[in-house]
Design a protein around this motif. Structure first.
Motif, PDB file in Angstrom:
ATOM      1  N   GLN A   1       0.846  -1.195   0.000  1.00 30.63           N
ATOM      2  CA  GLN A   1       0.000   0.000   0.000  1.00 30.63           C
ATOM      3  C   GLN A   1       0.884   1.248   0.000  1.00 30.63           C
ATOM      4  O   GLN A   1       1.807   1.348   0.825  1.00 30.63           O
ATOM      5  CB  GLN A   1      -0.848  -0.035   1.284  1.00 30.63           C
ATOM      6  N   TYR A   2       0.626   2.159  -0.918  1.00 29.65           N
ATOM      7  CA  TYR A   2       1.331   3.441  -0.875  1.00 29.65           C
ATOM      8  C   TYR A   2       0.888   4.186   0.379  1.00 29.65           C
ATOM      9  O   TYR A   2      -0.271   4.110   0.767  1.00 29.65           O
ATOM     10  CB  TYR A   2       0.981   4.291  -2.087  1.00 29.65           C
TER      11      TYR A   2
ATOM     12  N   CYS B   1      -2.961   2.270  -4.282  1.00 29.62           N
ATOM     13  CA  CYS B   1      -2.868   3.709  -4.032  1.00 29.62           C
ATOM     14  C   CYS B   1      -4.282   4.287  -3.933  1.00 29.62           C
ATOM     15  O   CYS B   1      -5.116   4.075  -4.825  1.00 29.62           O
ATOM     16  CB  CYS B   1      -2.111   4.376  -5.167  1.00 29.62           C
TER      17      CYS B   1
ATOM     18  N   CYS C   1       9.432   5.785  -3.827  1.00 27.02           N
ATOM     19  CA  CYS C   1       8.487   4.827  -4.386  1.00 27.02           C
ATOM     20  C   CYS C   1       8.806   4.499  -5.838  1.00 27.02           C
ATOM     21  O   CYS C   1       8.746   3.340  -6.262  1.00 27.02           O
ATOM     22  CB  CYS C   1       7.064   5.374  -4.299  1.00 27.02           C
TER      23      CYS C   1
ATOM     24  N   GLY D   1      -4.826   9.870  -2.551  1.00 27.60           N
ATOM     25  CA  GLY D   1      -3.395   9.941  -2.265  1.00 27.60           C
ATOM     26  C   GLY D   1      -2.718  11.012  -3.096  1.00 27.60           C
ATOM     27  O   GLY D   1      -3.356  11.764  -3.851  1.00 27.60           O
TER      28      GLY D   1
ATOM     29  N   VAL E   1       1.581   4.849 -10.064  1.00 25.59           N
ATOM     30  CA  VAL E   1       0.793   3.637 -10.303  1.00 25.59           C
ATOM     31  C   VAL E   1       0.543   3.481 -11.796  1.00 25.59           C
ATOM     32  O   VAL E   1       0.639   2.393 -12.361  1.00 25.59           O
ATOM     33  CB  VAL E   1      -0.545   3.703  -9.537  1.00 25.59           C
TER      34      VAL E   1
ATOM     35  N   HIS F   1       1.983   9.679  -6.406  1.00 31.21           N
ATOM     36  CA  HIS F   1       1.719   8.245  -6.264  1.00 31.21           C
ATOM     37  C   HIS F   1       0.767   7.754  -7.353  1.00 31.21           C
ATOM     38  O   HIS F   1       0.961   6.673  -7.918  1.00 31.21           O
ATOM     39  CB  HIS F   1       1.139   7.955  -4.875  1.00 31.21           C
ATOM     40  N   ARG F   2      -0.249   8.551  -7.628  1.00 28.51           N
ATOM     41  CA  ARG F   2      -1.198   8.123  -8.664  1.00 28.51           C
ATOM     42  C   ARG F   2      -0.508   8.045 -10.039  1.00 28.51           C
ATOM     43  O   ARG F   2      -0.733   7.121 -10.806  1.00 28.51           O
ATOM     44  CB  ARG F   2      -2.388   9.087  -8.718  1.00 28.51           C
TER      45      ARG F   2
END
Lengths: 316, 308
Positions: free
Chosen positions: B103-104, B136, B114, B140, B148, B144-145
């Motif tokens: 999980q982020y 994610c 990351c 968030g 992903v 991060h998005r």
């Protein structure tokens, strides 16, 4: 001028056993990958032979128009006492064209020339004889030429059995083609010194659990891809020899002193075992756990047998 | 429109999936089919999510929750990419698939990168029978998005897996970020077969300093030696050839592993190379924990990892 450091004919040298170099085969192939490497090693060998008081016959190449006094033997790369040895007669140089002329270009003629050289040295009172020849640069273009080459080399072995003779054959890989490198290693499998590894034929018979395992061929050092071509050639020669001996046809390859082996050389063992004639096996002894894993990784055939124990030696 | 992926034939290698979820119930709903697929096939599952997520997964899985490990993220992955790689690699088992759900988090430790970790997973773990789901939350961070979207070959949506058109593989010339492994303990140019003995000698010294000895030392040295030959596309037939062209060798020891990279910019296919080259590539994994070979416009790069 002859100095006191150059042995004279008939001078007292080390005892004969040491002279014959019992720790090393009397007929050796030295493999070099450059002229510099070849000269350095040959020079060391010559120094040792001069120290032993041996009569030395050296056959090599001369540049066009140059005489022996311009050969590297006489220069700074040569043995420290080389120039004096040539002057005193302890070291005789002959260039290859002259050798071919003297022997009429035949194997029989070459054997006669070599025999004459040995007997002459003995008659002159030298305690032993040493011979060396530079890489011959043969095209080795056919099986017939390879067989002729093998027959010529056997002439040295015949002389060694009768006389205190040591022979250093030189192979400079940069001067030879692949076929010549392979055949040279094959013919000299009983005594090879290469970069990082060496091999020699051991006692003629090895026995394990009462079963003759075959003539022993001992390898030592590091067997890697760089040496694989020569290792393969020498292995082929050892297999060929094993088929011709009473202790054969199997070959016992002693790896107890092999410190490193890579996939290329493991594959070479596997390929050689696969291509061996029906009824002939390669039997490996002294293999480390790593080597066994390697042989399994290259899918060793059934004709490549890994023995758990070093067989007892029996020189019958 | 892309079609969902109902029953993934995942093969032997890494399946790296991105999961973007609205809330924890959405996370569970999206991941549960993947988890059950692996459990049904007899595989292992490691779910490393926050406490709330663990509770929801336990509720959703019922009795099957006992077949799942729920390590705390920090305990499992430590604070560095090498630790994460080592942990995940340690969870894998030959012959069965392992699923790892991570999980982020906004609370990543300092220095945690990351993007770097995702690239490393893609490259270092590529050959392992792994399904890695990286989750994610839609609320968030934008970084991060975006990550992903970039680092995963497929995304897990409400209808299952869909191919990810935004996936961008790491550059072949730089298959793994080097910074976390530290400066190389050994850096040398290998000019040809005549240098192999020197390579082994120097690698032996590095590996000994890293704590290896005996057979494991020999195995590590052999792996590096073969990596050099593989990078140089050395032949391996009746008449094997020494490696061709200069190669750059880098050996690093860090985080319980010896990591070797060999870059051969000028490696060319030998005339009798491909079948035997395949043999070397087939044999080498027996002597290391991970092997990757990248062929690209910058040459061939071979990467070997051996645990200490």
């Amino acid at each position: 001028m002859v100095t006191s450091t150059v042995a004279e004919p008939g001078s007292t040298g080390p005892d004969e056993a040491a002279d014959r170099g019992q720790d090393a085969p009397a007929h050796l192939l030295f493999v070099a990958d450059s002229d510099r490497h070849q000269r350095a090693a040959t020079s060391t060998w010559l120094e040792e032979e001069l120290r032993r008081g041996a009569k030395i016959y050296y056959k090599g190449w001369l540049r066009h128009g140059h005489g022996p006094d311009r050969h590297w033997l006489s220069g700074p790369e040569g043995p420290r006492r080389g120039r004096e040895a040539i002057a005193s007669g302890q070291l005789e140089f002959c260039d290859f064209p002259t050798v071919i002329e003297r022997c009429g270009g035949t194997t029989t003629g070459l054997h006669r020339l070599l025999t004459d050289e040995v007997t002459r040295a003995m008659d002159e009172g030298w305690p032993s004889v040493a011979m060396s020849q530079e890489s011959a640069r043969r095209p080795m273009g056919s099986d017939a030429e390879a067989a002729e080459f093998a027959e010529q080399e056997r002439g040295y072995d015949v002389l060694i059995r009768s006389w205190p003779l040591r022979v250093l054959c030189q192979l400079t890989t940069t001067a030879e083609n692949d076929a010549a490198v392979w055949e040279s290693a094959a013919v000299h499998h009983g005594g090879v010194i290469d970069a990082g590894w060496s091999a020699e034929a051991g006692v003629p018979t090895a026995v394990t659990a009462g079963v003759v395992a075959g003539p022993r061929w001992a390898v030592r050092g590091e067997l890697d891809a760089y040496a694989a071509r020569r290792f393969g050639g020498a292995l082929a020669g050892a297999l060929r020899q094993a088929r011709e001996t009473r202790a054969g046809p199997h070959l016992l390859v002693d790896l107890a002193r092999v410190e490193f082996m890579d996939v290329a050389c493991a594959q070479m063992l596997a390929l050689s075992a696969r291509s061996a004639p029906s009824g002939q096996e390669i039997r490996v002894c002294g293999a480390s756990r790593m080597t066994r894993r390697l042989l399994d990784a290259v899918e060793r055939p059934r004709t490549l047998v890994v023995l758990d124990e070093l067989p007892d030696e029996e020189d019958t | 429109m892309t079609a969902p992926h109902p029953a993934p034939p995942d093969g032997d290698g890494l399946v790296h999936l991105g999961v973007v979820y609205d809330d924890v119930d959405d996370l569970v709903a999206r991941c549960l089919p993947e988890i059950r697929t692996v459990l049904d096939a007899g595989g292992d599952v490691h779910v490393t999510v926050d406490r709330r997520g663990v509770r929801r997964f336990r509720d959703a899985l019922g009795a099957d929750a006992d077949r799942i490990a729920f390590p705390a993220p920090r305990d499992a992955f430590g604070v560095s990419t090498p630790e994460l790689l080592r942990t995940i690699r340690g969870w894998t088992r030959p012959g069965r698939r392992t699923l790892v759900l991570g999980q982020y988090s906004r609370d990543n430790p300092p220095g945690w990168d990351c993007a770097f970790a995702e690239d490393a997973v893609n490259l270092v773990l590529a050959d392992l029978p792994l399904t890695v789901l990286c989750a994610c939350e839609t609320s968030g961070s934008a970084d991060h998005r975006e990550l992903v979207s970039r680092a995963h070959t497929q995304l897990v949506g409400g209808v299952g897996r869909v191919p990810n058109p935004h996936f961008r593989p790491p550059a072949a010339s730089c298959p793994a970020p080097l910074a976390p492994w530290g400066d190389p303990q050994l850096a040398m140019t290998v000019h040809g077969g005549e240098d192999l003995a020197e390579v082994r000698h120097r690698v032996t010294a590095v590996a000994e300093r890293a704590g290896l000895s005996g057979p494991s030392l020999g195995t590590a040295v052999l792996a590096v030696h073969e990596a050099v030959l593989l990078a140089g596309r050395a032949g391996l037939g009746e008449v094997p050839d020494p490696p061709m062209g200069a190669q750059e060798l880098r050996v690093r020891t860090a985080a319980g592993a010896i990591v070797t990279e060999v870059l051969a910019p000028d490696a060319t296919e030998p005339e009798d190379g491909p079948p035997d080259g395949d043999l070397r590539q087939t044999c080498l994994p027996s002597f290391c924990d991970h092997l990757s070979v990248h062929d690209g416009p910058h040459g061939r790069l071979v990467r070997v990892l051996t645990s200490i």
